[in-house]
Design a protein around this motif. Structure first.
Motif, PDB file in Angstrom:
ATOM      1  N   SER A  49       0.829  -1.210   0.000  1.00 24.51           N
ATOM      2  CA  SER A  49       0.000   0.000   0.000  1.00 24.51           C
ATOM      3  C   SER A  49       0.862   1.258   0.000  1.00 24.51           C
ATOM      4  N   PHE A  50       1.892   1.266   0.846  1.00 23.33           N
ATOM      5  CA  PHE A  50       2.758   2.446   0.926  1.00 23.33           C
ATOM      6  C   PHE A  50       3.571   2.625  -0.363  1.00 23.33           C
ATOM      7  N   ASN A  51       3.971   1.503  -0.970  1.00 26.29           N
ATOM      8  CA  ASN A  51       4.682   1.586  -2.252  1.00 26.29           C
ATOM      9  C   ASN A  51       3.767   2.128  -3.349  1.00 26.29           C
ATOM     10  N   LYS A  52       2.503   1.775  -3.259  1.00 31.85           N
ATOM     11  CA  LYS A  52       1.549   2.260  -4.255  1.00 31.85           C
ATOM     12  C   LYS A  52       1.391   3.772  -4.146  1.00 31.85           C
ATOM     13  N   ILE A  53       1.388   4.289  -2.910  1.00 32.24           N
ATOM     14  CA  ILE A  53       1.331   5.745  -2.731  1.00 32.24           C
ATOM     15  C   ILE A  53       2.540   6.382  -3.401  1.00 32.24           C
ATOM     16  N   ALA A  54       3.710   5.798  -3.168  1.00 31.97           N
ATOM     17  CA  ALA A  54       4.945   6.350  -3.733  1.00 31.97           C
ATOM     18  C   ALA A  54       4.921   6.317  -5.257  1.00 31.97           C
ATOM     19  N   THR A  55       4.333   5.260  -5.824  1.00 30.41           N
ATOM     20  CA  THR A  55       4.259   5.142  -7.284  1.00 30.41           C
ATOM     21  C   THR A  55       3.251   6.109  -7.881  1.00 30.41           C
ATOM     22  N   GLN A  56       2.074   6.182  -7.258  1.00 29.18           N
ATOM     23  CA  GLN A  56       1.011   7.028  -7.798  1.00 29.18           C
ATOM     24  C   GLN A  56       1.263   8.507  -7.546  1.00 29.18           C
ATOM     25  N   GLN A  57       1.949   8.808  -6.457  1.00 32.87           N
ATOM     26  CA  GLN A  57       2.207  10.211  -6.104  1.00 32.87           C
ATOM     27  C   GLN A  57       3.722  10.440  -6.015  1.00 32.87           C
ATOM     28  N   PRO A  58       4.399  10.372  -7.171  1.00 27.62           N
ATOM     29  CA  PRO A  58       5.866  10.493  -7.126  1.00 27.62           C
ATOM     30  C   PRO A  58       6.350  11.836  -6.612  1.00 27.62           C
ATOM     31  N   ARG A  59       5.465  12.842  -6.651  1.00 28.33           N
ATOM     32  CA  ARG A  59       5.856  14.165  -6.148  1.00 28.33           C
ATOM     33  C   ARG A  59       5.394  14.392  -4.718  1.00 28.33           C
ATOM     34  N   SER A  60       4.914  13.317  -4.084  1.00 28.02           N
ATOM     35  CA  SER A  60       4.494  13.406  -2.683  1.00 28.02           C
ATOM     36  C   SER A  60       5.441  12.585  -1.815  1.00 28.02           C
ATOM     37  N   PRO A  61       5.853  13.122  -0.665  1.00 29.32           N
ATOM     38  CA  PRO A  61       6.760  12.372   0.215  1.00 29.32           C
ATOM     39  C   PRO A  61       6.039  11.361   1.104  1.00 29.32           C
ATOM     40  N   LEU A  62       4.705  11.318   1.045  1.00 30.82           N
ATOM     41  CA  LEU A  62       3.953  10.491   1.988  1.00 30.82           C
ATOM     42  C   LEU A  62       4.348   9.026   1.921  1.00 30.82           C
ATOM     43  N   GLY A  63       4.416   8.456   0.699  1.00 31.31           N
ATOM     44  CA  GLY A  63       4.753   7.036   0.563  1.00 31.31           C
ATOM     45  C   GLY A  63       6.099   6.697   1.175  1.00 31.31           C
ATOM     46  N   PRO A  64       7.179   7.408   0.772  1.00 27.45           N
ATOM     47  CA  PRO A  64       8.489   7.114   1.390  1.00 27.45           C
ATOM     48  C   PRO A  64       8.507   7.314   2.904  1.00 27.45           C
ATOM     49  N   LEU A  65       7.777   8.322   3.407  1.00 26.83           N
ATOM     50  CA  LEU A  65       7.748   8.545   4.857  1.00 26.83           C
ATOM     51  C   LEU A  65       7.113   7.356   5.575  1.00 26.83           C
ATOM     52  N   ARG A  66       6.008   6.857   5.032  1.00 25.58           N
ATOM     53  CA  ARG A  66       5.346   5.705   5.657  1.00 25.58           C
ATOM     54  C   ARG A  66       6.251   4.473   5.614  1.00 25.58           C
ATOM     55  N   ALA A  86      14.604   5.311   2.609  1.00 30.55           N
ATOM     56  CA  ALA A  86      13.257   5.854   2.392  1.00 30.55           C
ATOM     57  C   ALA A  86      13.205   7.334   2.756  1.00 30.55           C
ATOM     58  N   LEU A  87      13.874   7.708   3.832  1.00 31.54           N
ATOM     59  CA  LEU A  87      13.905   9.125   4.240  1.00 31.54           C
ATOM     60  C   LEU A  87      14.615   9.976   3.197  1.00 31.54           C
ATOM     61  N   LYS A  88      15.675   9.450   2.599  1.00 28.75           N
ATOM     62  CA  LYS A  88      16.377  10.187   1.543  1.00 28.75           C
ATOM     63  C   LYS A  88      15.456  10.410   0.350  1.00 28.75           C
ATOM     64  N   ARG A  89      14.686   9.384  -0.010  1.00 29.31           N
ATOM     65  CA  ARG A  89      13.748   9.523  -1.137  1.00 29.31           C
ATOM     66  C   ARG A  89      12.686  10.575  -0.821  1.00 29.31           C
ATOM     67  N   ALA A  90      12.197  10.560   0.404  1.00 30.84           N
ATOM     68  CA  ALA A  90      11.175  11.531   0.799  1.00 30.84           C
ATOM     69  C   ALA A  90      11.725  12.947   0.715  1.00 30.84           C
ATOM     70  N   GLN A  91      12.922  13.152   1.250  1.00 33.19           N
ATOM     71  CA  GLN A  91      13.500  14.498   1.262  1.00 33.19           C
ATOM     72  C   GLN A  91      13.766  15.004  -0.153  1.00 33.19           C
ATOM     73  N   ALA A  92      14.167  14.095  -1.044  1.00 36.63           N
ATOM     74  CA  ALA A  92      14.492  14.493  -2.416  1.00 36.63           C
ATOM     75  C   ALA A  92      13.261  14.971  -3.183  1.00 36.63           C
ATOM     76  N   VAL A  93      12.080  14.529  -2.761  1.00 37.86           N
ATOM     77  CA  VAL A  93      10.847  14.941  -3.446  1.00 37.86           C
ATOM     78  C   VAL A  93      10.640  16.442  -3.359  1.00 37.86           C
ATOM     79  N   ALA A  94      10.862  17.025  -2.185  1.00 33.29           N
ATOM     80  CA  ALA A  94      10.597  18.455  -1.987  1.00 33.29           C
ATOM     81  C   ALA A  94      11.588  19.024  -0.976  1.00 33.29           C
ATOM     82  N   PRO A  95      12.804  19.302  -1.411  1.00 32.62           N
ATOM     83  CA  PRO A  95      13.813  19.788  -0.460  1.00 32.62           C
ATOM     84  C   PRO A  95      13.467  21.132   0.168  1.00 32.62           C
TER      85      PRO A  95
END
Length: 963
Positions: free
Chosen positions: A660-677, A694-703
């Protein structure tokens, strides 16, 4: 892709579905033939031919001919007939997909293309078609992932594939990759008009407008009858801002060559509307209706004109038809929201604006519209949350956003910030009325108060709007000139006599003056004027709660719901109030939320609240069912996917939660929610490396996202990865150099490793940056952090001096006072701590946290009777808060009321089952109350935690005591 003249953004593409009806004219002919024997014989032969019919291959051949002749409707009929005779014909499936796409039915084409592939159809043509279909469905990342490095042997199909890649790369602003794909397409099909047009569009995206126009002129010289080329010429002329007449001529030429060119119709209408020629634009819309009556763009423009003409019924019907054709189009949803707003349906408008913003978070227009709808709906806090990203935009903040922020802050009672926003609006647009208001406010702040106030009063009298009125009221309220504010509110009231705004402001003035009765009267007047005014109902409900009348507070929402039965926010507020004050049981609330979920399937709010209550019950099975039902209905909702993942995790299904969390990351690539979860999940599982990744991916979305940087930093420090936290802090500093939080986070990182000099340097840098940026709100959190480091590093005198200096500037800073109380408690200075907490209560008498802490201190200083009164008051003010329940249980135990203490502590554990300290106190109370069985169960839970719970010695001691 064509580009909007002002923004350069490619307009949204609509998908439509066209279906043809077969006509039968053979019956009448056969009737006439039957008049003679010869005719009967001929008729018989015709009937026999109809019985046996054309073969599937004949129909397939006929369909190819229709496709070559650009007649997709006829091709669709033949192909469907062919598949009725032989449904295994994979080529027919492929050709049907092509025909449906040519007819505008993207979703139908995608289905048939998938069927063709599953039936074994292969070839480059299918690959190119599938890439194009993915692009048209908005699945840009899938196009790049699947086809980015692929090339086809067939040159025409290679050109089509590379063209799809160009569109995908441009959508992701990867112009270098788009250029490579475009060059590959040109190499594969150098003479293709479509490929050459694609190259012209890319040149435009690359900012090479002169080259684009020259290339297009060359193309038109070779293919003067290409309607699409003339359409593109019109678009380029619009970008170059050539005379309107020339742009109109090009679009009209395109339409004369191909009347079904939707882009040419749209370009013509936009040009005429921009030039102010509404009559000609209306005629162009009528022509578009004739040419492409069922196209989404046709419905769009017709609806726009109906809305502007005040024909709300027609606009509603057209916008709803548009939504049926293009349910996922931002443009369609935004227009439908505007129509709903005009109809007074704020709930529907807000829902649609929210969908647009979820799909296009960078859309300032949608953000402003949603914030405005939320403010009108009575939720100023949510409106400000929605608006905040627009106020922090790197490209510049629109004056409209600043004005709206000023209105929100005034309604929240934050006059200083309201004036500050208006002053910024003045800088952004000096010629606007709001800017003149901002300039007047600037005079007031510079000490030229008389002139500034005179200008505000003059603007208030001259302008029909209310910007000057709101600014004048703000200044007068800040000066505590209540009489003057009252007169200014009267002037605003005269402009908007039916609005709830004036009595709402009068109510705020009355509250500021300590006149609760007067405030209540004003808020009630606001509710009479606008029974659906949720802000007024919220104010009255808050006062009722303070007066210990929660039942009366609940009835305030009955008034709103009577006027607007579908007001979801009012329903939710009432449910929360009744639940928190035990006017309704959890089961009753679950029942009502279930009904709301069914009544408002488009809104995730009631479903999310319902799932939360089911988890608390706990009924994880039902919670999982409700969550899965929501995701099935709205598979692209990150909120629902998020809560589904959390319920799956709580149910012990870790793998499904990961999915489910991976799906968020895939569907919302510009949202940090999936990587944070995913980071949280890995943290729980003890996998620090995966969590860090995962935290690095989240931060890279919107520094540049401040809230995200805080979260990443906190989680990184939790797993002892300061390197990841440092990347988040530095990223924020680079993205937003005038925002102090980046340096504050750097201080937090240094503090975590006890590098006191570095922490102090970073915190002081944060203070300097914030002050230089003109921050008007006290940075209390930063002050607390800086003071804490001074204390922790042993700089006692410097800490004391800093604390005194801060309080001298911010005497009513209850957060800092509370912090000083906590510092005193940690030092065992209970008398000093009580003084600080009492200072908090002097400014905020109902601060439950301070009351709770004083109760705790009273108990430590041998005053259990006073402690009990205070602990009970804290729990009355804020029921079911675990910390307050824990304090109350401890006080009750000290008073010898063990049974009641057990009951209270059980509530604390129920509210926070993951806090071992609460379970330990419950076990101690069970032992004291002689409940050995219950004590053993709790102690075993704690023992099972092992080193995760540091008080294992106490656990073992209690276990030994009850053996």
């Amino acid at each position: 892709m064509s580009r909007d003249r002002k923004t350069g953004i490619a307009p949204l593409t609509f998908r439509s579905s066209h279906r043809s009806r077969r006509t039968a004219g053979a019956t009448g002919a056969r009737g006439r033939l039957a008049q003679s024997a010869v005719a009967m014989a001929l008729g018989a032969s015709l009937l026999l031919a109809g019985c046996f019919g054309e073969s599937a291959q004949d129909l397939l051949k006929s369909a190819r001919t229709h496709l070559d002749q650009k007649d997709p409707k006829a091709a669709i009929i033949q192909l469907k007939n062919a598949l009725q005779k032989d449904e295994s014909l994979s080529e027919a499936r492929f050709l049907l997909a092509r025909a449906l796409l040519d007819a505008g039915d993207v979703s139908g084409a995608a289905i048939e293309a998938e069927k063709a592939q599953s039936q074994g159809y292969k070839g480059d043509a299918l690959v190119a078609l599938q890439a194009r279909l993915l692009l048209l469905q908005g699945k840009v990342d899938e196009v790049i992932a699947q086809y980015g490095s692929r090339h086809l042997a067939s040159l025409p199909d290679e050109a089509d594939l590379q063209a799809a890649l160009v569109g995908a790369y441009v959508a992701r602003q990867k112009l270098a990759e788009a250029r490579v794909a475009a060059d590959a397409a040109l190499k594969a099909a150098p003479d293709s008009v479509n490929v050459r047009l694609l190259n012209v569009r890319l040149l435009t995206s690359e900012g090479k407008l002169p080259e684009a126009r020259a290339s297009l002129d060359q193309l038109l010289a070779q293919s003067p009858n290409s309607g699409e080329a003339w359409q593109l010429k019109g678009e380029l002329q619009a970008l170059a801002e050539v005379p309107t007449a020339e742009v109109v001529e090009s679009f009209r030429k395109a339409i004369s060559l191909d009347k079904r060119l939707v882009g040419a119709h749209s370009g013509l209408i936009n040009t005429l509307m921009t030039s102010g020629d509404k009559a000609a634009a209306k005629e162009a819309v009528a022509a578009m209706k004739t040419a492409v009556p069922q196209h989404a763009q046709t419905f769009y423009y017709a609806s726009v004109f109906a809305l502007e003409g005040g024909q709300l019924k027609e606009a509603t019907e057209l916008s709803q038809s548009l939504l049926k054709i293009a349910p996922n189009s931002d443009r369609a949803q935004f227009l439908a929201a505007r129509v709903a707003q005009a109809n007074g349906d704020l709930r529907q408008a807000e829902s649609l604006f929210a969908k647009v913003l979820q799909s296009s978070p960078e859309s300032t227009q949608a953000r402003l519209a949603l914030a405005q709808a939320q403010l009108r709906g009575g939720d100023a806090d949510q409106a400000m949350t929605t608006l905040q990203p627009a106020l922090e935009a790197k490209a510049g903040v629109p004056p409209e956003a600043l004005s709206l922020a000023a209105e929100i802050r005034l309604k929240q009672g934050r006059s200083d910030e309201s004036e500050s926003f208006l002053a910024r609006a003045a800088e952004a647009n000096p010629n606007d009325v709001r800017s003149r208001v901002g300039l007047a406010l600037g005079q007031v702040k510079k000490g030229q108060e008389a002139q500034g106030m005179a200008d505000l009063r003059k603007l208030s009298a001259e302008d029909k709007g209310v910007s000057a009125d709101l600014a004048l009221i703000s200044v007068l309220m800040r000066k505590k000139d209540w009489d003057g504010a009252g007169k200014a509110i009267d002037a605003l009231d005269a402009k908007q006599p039916k609005s709830a705004m004036a009595p709402e402001l009068r109510g705020r003035v009355a509250l500021a003056r300590g006149d609760r009765a007067g405030a209540r009267t004003q808020f009630e007047d606001a509710l009479k004027r606008e029974p659906a005014a949720l802000a007024a109902a919220n104010n009255l409900a808050a006062m009722d709660v303070q007066d210990k009348k929660p039942e009366d507070a609940s009835k305030r929402y009955d008034v709103v719901l009577k006027a607007d039965p579908k007001n979801l926010r009012a329903h939710m507020a009432q449910i929360g109030l009744r639940l928190n004050h035990k006017l309704a049981t959890p089961d009753e609330s679950i029942k009502r939320l279930t009904e709301l979920t069914r009544a408002h399937p488009e809104s995730p709010a009631p479903r999310l609240a319902l799932i939360g209550l089911l988890v608390e019950k706990p009924d994880l099975k039902q919670a999982l069912s409700v969550a899965q039902e929501g995701v099935t209905r709205d598979p692209d909702s990150p909120e629902l996917l998020d809560v589904l993942g959390q319920v799956q995790l709580a149910s012990g299904d870790r793998q499904q939660a990961v999915a489910s969390f991976n799906k968020i990351a895939t569907q919302q690539p510009r949202s940090p929610l999936g990587p944070l979860r995913l980071a949280d999940l890995h943290i729980q599982g003890g996998d620090r490396d995966q969590a860090a990744a995962a935290l690095k991916r989240a931060q890279a979305v919107a520094p540049g996202d401040a809230q995200l940087a805080e979260k990443v930093t906190a989680k990184a420090l939790l797993i002892q990865r300061p390197d990841v936290a440092q990347v988040a802090a530095k990223g924020l500093q680079t993205a937003r150099p005038n925002f102090g939080l980046g340096w504050k986070l750097e201080g937090d990182i240094a503090r975590s490793r006890k590098d006191w000099p570095a922490a102090l340097a970073a915190y002081r840098k944060a203070e300097q940056v914030s002050q230089a940026a003109g921050a008007t709100v006290p940075a209390t959190e930063l002050a607390v952090a800086l003071h804490s480091v001074l204390v922790e590093s042993g700089k006692t005198d410097e800490a004391k001096a800093y604390g005194n200096a801060w309080l001298a500037k911010h005497r009513q800073d209850t957060v800092f006072l509370h912090h000083l109380g906590d510092v005193a408690v940690n030092k065992g200075q209970y008398a000093q701590a009580e003084q600080y907490y009492q200072s908090v209560l002097n400014g905020a008498p109902d601060n439950a946290a301070a009351i709770n802490n004083i109760a705790w201190v009273k108990l430590r200083t041998g005053k259990p009777d006073e402690a009990l009164k205070l602990a009970e008051r804290a729990n009355q003010l804020r029921p079911q808060v675990p910390t307050y329940l824990d304090t109350l249980a401890e006080v009750l135990a000290a008073k010898g009321q063990t049974d009641r203490a057990i009951t209270v502590q059980q509530d604390a554990v129920k509210q926070a089952p993951g806090v071992p300290a609460y379970r330990l106190r419950l076990a101690q109370l069970y032992v004291a109350g002689g409940k050995k069985t219950e004590a053993k169960a709790e102690l075993q839970r704690l023992a099972d935690l092992g080193p995760k719970f540091e008080q294992q010695a106490e656990v073992q001691k209690l276990q030994a005591a009850i053996r």
